[in-house]
Design an enzyme around this catalytic site. Sequence first.
Site, PDB file in Angstrom:
ATOM      1  N   SER A 119       0.836  -1.197   0.000  1.00 33.79           N
ATOM      2  CA  SER A 119       0.000   0.000   0.000  1.00 33.79           C
ATOM      3  C   SER A 119       0.879   1.257   0.000  1.00 33.79           C
ATOM      4  O   SER A 119       1.681   1.440  -0.899  1.00 33.79           O
ATOM      5  CB  SER A 119      -0.970  -0.063   1.184  1.00 33.79           C
ATOM      6  OG  SER A 119      -2.044   0.824   1.032  1.00 33.79           O
ATOM      7  N   ASP A 171      -9.981  -5.460  -3.762  1.00 39.93           N
ATOM      8  CA  ASP A 171      -9.392  -4.445  -2.876  1.00 39.93           C
ATOM      9  C   ASP A 171     -10.280  -3.197  -2.834  1.00 39.93           C
ATOM     10  O   ASP A 171     -10.402  -2.493  -3.835  1.00 39.93           O
ATOM     11  CB  ASP A 171      -7.990  -4.083  -3.378  1.00 39.93           C
ATOM     12  CG  ASP A 171      -7.195  -3.286  -2.362  1.00 39.93           C
ATOM     13  OD1 ASP A 171      -7.805  -2.546  -1.560  1.00 39.93           O
ATOM     14  OD2 ASP A 171      -5.955  -3.385  -2.379  1.00 39.93           O
ATOM     15  N   HIS A 202      -7.777  -5.894   0.647  1.00 40.06           N
ATOM     16  CA  HIS A 202      -6.535  -5.150   0.878  1.00 40.06           C
ATOM     17  C   HIS A 202      -5.742  -5.895   1.940  1.00 40.06           C
ATOM     18  O   HIS A 202      -5.797  -5.575   3.136  1.00 40.06           O
ATOM     19  CB  HIS A 202      -6.875  -3.730   1.337  1.00 40.06           C
ATOM     20  CG  HIS A 202      -5.735  -2.762   1.236  1.00 40.06           C
ATOM     21  ND1 HIS A 202      -5.109  -2.468   0.039  1.00 40.06           N
ATOM     22  CD2 HIS A 202      -5.106  -2.024   2.188  1.00 40.06           C
ATOM     23  CE1 HIS A 202      -4.156  -1.575   0.252  1.00 40.06           C
ATOM     24  NE2 HIS A 202      -4.122  -1.298   1.543  1.00 40.06           N
TER      25      HIS A 202
END
Length: 222
Positions: A119, A171, A202
């Site tokens: 991320s 996600d 995620h």
Amino acid sequence: MSQPGELIIEPRSGKPADACVFILHGLGADGSDFEPLVPALSLPADASVRFILPHAPRLPVTINGGMVMPAWYDILEMNLGRRVDEPQLKASAERIQGLVREQIGHGIDSRRIILAGFSQGGAVAYQAALSFEQPLGGLLAMSTYFATADSIELAEANRGLPIVVHHGSFDPVVPEALGRTGFDKVKALGYPASYRQYPMAHAVCPQQVGDIGSWLGERLAR
């Protein structure tokens, strides 16, 4: 930004490290978030790999109402454009590059150093790896995006850097379209990149962990 340190995991073999893997965590986490990943990678028992899991500084994050939390940079808008504070991102990348140089100074060949990020950490890893002045061993971008694609100064030393992009098809935080766009950009720039999609949100899933372990084993094999 403050420099909050890093979690360092030395080789299980007890031998001096001859390779190093950096893993950069996501927003609101810290380096310990990926500590359980290291043994799950099932690298060979005699692998002399040091893992370094840096902690992001604590910053106010605009999209979270200005709440102060561990963050590599501020995110100004939560949309597909994902406007971010580039100076903060680049400062974080420069900090990681400094840590990489320390490992080189300890005798580890730069080509046996791999950067990985999840991320926010992946966006920093993109910037840090592709602008680094010495050839690295690889870049793993997990559930992330190439935030500085339009401003990065690419280093010739890493124009052949192997890149692997992983993303979850469900996600809700970083849409897969952003991961695909980052992959498409590095491919268009001529990097040897590959893309893997996983049926997850995620997160990191078991199949992915196995793939990461195999890839690291290949990249760091003697």
